[in-house]
Design a protein around this motif. Structure first.
Motif, mmCIF file in Angstrom:
data_model
loop_
_atom_site.group_PDB
_atom_site.id
_atom_site.type_symbol
_atom_site.label_atom_id
_atom_site.label_comp_id
_atom_site.label_asym_id
_atom_site.label_seq_id
_atom_site.Cartn_x
_atom_site.Cartn_y
_atom_site.Cartn_z
ATOM 1 N N ILE A 102 0.790 -1.284 -0.017
ATOM 2 C CA ILE A 102 -0.217 0.005 0.120
ATOM 3 C C ILE A 102 0.900 1.201 0.129
ATOM 4 N N THR A 106 -2.064 6.648 -0.498
ATOM 5 C CA THR A 106 -3.384 5.927 -0.409
ATOM 6 C C THR A 106 -3.730 6.082 0.859
ATOM 7 N N ARG A 107 -2.602 5.704 1.824
ATOM 8 C CA ARG A 107 -3.089 5.865 3.236
ATOM 9 C C ARG A 107 -3.538 7.312 3.646
ATOM 10 N N SER A 109 -5.077 9.332 1.704
ATOM 11 C CA SER A 109 -6.353 9.648 1.028
ATOM 12 C C SER A 109 -7.451 9.175 2.017
ATOM 13 N N PHE A 110 -7.465 7.943 2.407
ATOM 14 C CA PHE A 110 -8.292 7.368 3.304
ATOM 15 C C PHE A 110 -8.219 7.884 4.675
ATOM 16 N N VAL A 282 -1.527 -1.080 -4.181
ATOM 17 C CA VAL A 282 -2.339 -0.048 -4.021
ATOM 18 C C VAL A 282 -1.976 1.409 -4.252
ATOM 19 N N PRO A 284 -2.235 5.588 -5.828
ATOM 20 C CA PRO A 284 -2.978 6.839 -6.037
ATOM 21 C C PRO A 284 -3.367 7.059 -7.489
ATOM 22 N N THR A 312 -6.269 0.903 -7.620
ATOM 23 C CA THR A 312 -6.255 2.344 -6.824
ATOM 24 C C THR A 312 -7.038 2.608 -5.579
ATOM 25 N N SER A 313 -6.820 3.823 -5.073
ATOM 26 C CA SER A 313 -7.493 3.903 -3.706
ATOM 27 C C SER A 313 -9.274 4.134 -4.106
ATOM 28 N N GLU A 317 -11.973 1.407 -2.157
ATOM 29 C CA GLU A 317 -13.114 1.959 -1.485
ATOM 30 C C GLU A 317 -14.422 1.049 -2.044
ATOM 31 N N GLN A 460 -7.016 8.716 -6.426
ATOM 32 C CA GLN A 460 -7.594 8.949 -5.050
ATOM 33 C C GLN A 460 -8.708 9.155 -4.670
#
Length: 538
Positions: A102, A106-107, A109-110, A282, A284, A312-313, A317, A460
């Motif tokens: 990851i 990405t981290r 973004s979440f 994973v 962006p 992707t992010s 999701e 993202q």
């Protein structure tokens, strides 16, 4: 599916708000000899703007490819289902060890969307993926340390070779004639006091440059060295400006170095061949799927890629919803796997795990690290901090997506190193023109296709409810950028205790044939006979 190459690559109207400005393909119904421009509105829709100012909405292109199908979360589901069948039938021959890596973007973004810390996100995503049947979850901040170190070493080697060949002039450090770069200790560190922070904003118009022939260069001494972590930029250079390829750093991106680590080093530790591991990253950015699919990162011996699949992010999701989860609140948390995760015991709170990583911007910090590394290795200058503008002068030129960073001899104004960061295709085009004609004033340039860089990648997450009116995209990007650094302890790559061990045990040392094989790559010019750049197919 969205990729960068479908946008016009000249006179691009890319502005900072939509991240999709450089990564979403569109179809054009007609071809014209008159080049217009592309505009993207706040909904992510694309419009062709003609010479008379009229706008035509462009339809999203449909990409039909087995390769693209393999680069989807559906393929991950397929592998996990195959593993479940293998267990039920007691048939280990069809079972593959699944690893997910990851990205820190990405981290972030979440963390911004779900009001979590990056560590909480890392632990929750570890829980989510392992509940799906994934065996190990890693963090590409770890492989970024390797990528940064290799990029720094590559730059120093190129700089010295360029001075040796006379393609660049060595700086004058003491007022006398200088014949080459200084090594460690040639400048008395005690006498060098980094300048106080100072930042200056300069606004300049984009001057036109005539189409001149490219200046011939050799890879080993080509200056400026251009960063290589953005696949959108690499595809652009390969397909439209092959003469730029010698300038591009040969160091692999963090994604692909993680691919080498997982398929080769991690696999050997488990007694597995590369084809017995299924590796997912994973990211962006959708263009990272293209990067993973390059033939350079494919093993003919084992018929497998270093990174089998990139999601992707936003696709992750989507997976949450497909697994009956709304958001991350109901997720459990699991400790991060040891080995390829950048975590340490918190020296303040005593917590077992806290995230660590290289300082610098949210695109990976390559400009910041290479400047710091080169200042020390070439001129014996310590204490440089680009983020805080300590020891260097930082200028914003033209727009927020073009910065210059200069290291000078204190008191003399003599330039030791001059770096830049160019984000978005408009800035990239200006850079390309100067490099082509040998008029670039820079030693190193961090190049990113997306305005605002990787933190604003097209893969993202968007503000809650996609409510752009409530949360302007500029503000949203700032929130994600803040989360990128939130709770992450800064550590120089060379302070990562595992890296020295990896170089010796896995690669046989620094700058060995194996280290070049696993950590470096190459680029390939693609001949084009297309009149309309919008018709480029990736």
């Amino acid at each position: 599916m969205a990729f960068s190459g479908a946008l016009t690559l000249s006179d691009l109207n890319d502005f900072i708000s939509p991240s999709q400005a450089c990564i979403k393909p569109v179809e054009v119904a007609k071809t014209s000899d008159t080049q217009g421009s592309i505009k993207v509105d706040n909904t992510g829709s694309y419009y062709e703007v003609s010479q008379d100012g009229s706008e035509t909405k462009l339809e999203t292109a449909t990409i039909k490819s087995v390769l693209v199908t393999m680069q989807s979360h559906e393929e991950l589901y397929s592998i996990l289902k195959q593993n479940a069948i293998a267990r039920e039938t007691n048939d280990p021959s069809t079972h593959r060890t699944v690893v997910v890596s990851i990205s820190p973007q990405t981290r972030a973004s979440f963390a911004a969307k779900y009001n979590q810390t990056p560590l909480q996100v890392a632990r929750k995503m570890t829980w989510f993926f392992k509940n799906l049947g994934v065996h190990s979850v890693f963090d590409t901040s770890f492989s970024r340390d390797l990528s940064l170190l290799e990029t720094g070493r590559e730059f120093v080697a190129r700089y010295k070779k360029a001075v040796e060949k006379g393609s660049i002039k060595a700086p004058n450090l003491d007022g006398s004639a200088s014949t080459g770069p200084k090594g460690d200790g040639d400048m008395d560190v005690d006498e060098y006091t980094p300048k106080a922070p100072r930042k200056r904003i300069i606004r300049r118009g984009a001057a036109g440059v005539a189409d001149e022939p490219a200046v011939p260069v050799e890879v080993e001494s080509a200056m400026p060295m251009l960063a290589s972590t953005c696949p959108g930029w690499i595809c652009y250079a390969e397909k439209t400006h092959g003469y730029m390829l010698p300038y591009i750093s040969e160091t692999k991106s963090p994604q692909q170095i993680m691919g080498s680590l997982v398929k080769n080093h991690f696999g050997s530790q488990l007694g597995l061949n590369p084809d017995q591991i299924y590796h997912v990253c994973v990211m962006p950015c959708y263009d990272k799927k293209l990067e993973a699919s390059r033939s350079d990162f494919y093993s003919d011996i084992y018929s497998t890629r270093d990174v089998d699949c990139v999601i992707t992010s936003t696709e992750v999701e989507k997976m949450f919803g497909e697994q009956g989860q709304i958001g991350m609140d109901a997720f459990g948390e699991l400790d991060l796997d040891l080995g390829y995760n950048s975590v340490v015991k918190d020296p303040v709170t005593g917590a077992d795990q806290v995230l660590v990583g290289a300082s610098g911007n949210a695109s990976g910090g390559f400009l910041e690290y290479v400047m710091q590394y080169a200042a020390k290795e070439l001129f014996g200058v310590n204490g440089v901090d680009v983020d805080q503008a300590v020891g260097v002068e930082v200028k914003t030129v033209r727009n927020a997506d073009f910065r210059e960073v200069t290291l000078e001899v204190p008191g003399s104004g003599e330039v030791l190193l001059k770096f830049a960061a160019a984000y978005g295709f408009r800035n990239i085009q200006n850079l390309v023109r100067k490099v082509k004609t040998g008029k670039s004033p820079y030693h190193f340039v961090e190049v990113m296709a997306c305005p605002s860089g990787c933190i604003n990648g097209g893969g993202q997450l968007k503000p809650v409810g996609d409510n752009y009116a409530t949360v302007p995209l500029k503000d949203w990007i700032m929130q994600v950028d803040q989360q990128y650094r939130n709770g992450v302890l800064a550590r120089k790559p060379e302070e990562n205790p595992v890296l020295e061990q990896l170089y010796m045990e896995w690669l046989g040392g620094i700058d060995t044939p194996k280290s070049r094989e696993q950590l470096r790559t190459g680029y390939h010019a693609v001949e084009q006979n297309l009149i309309n750049p919008l018709a480029v197919k990736w």
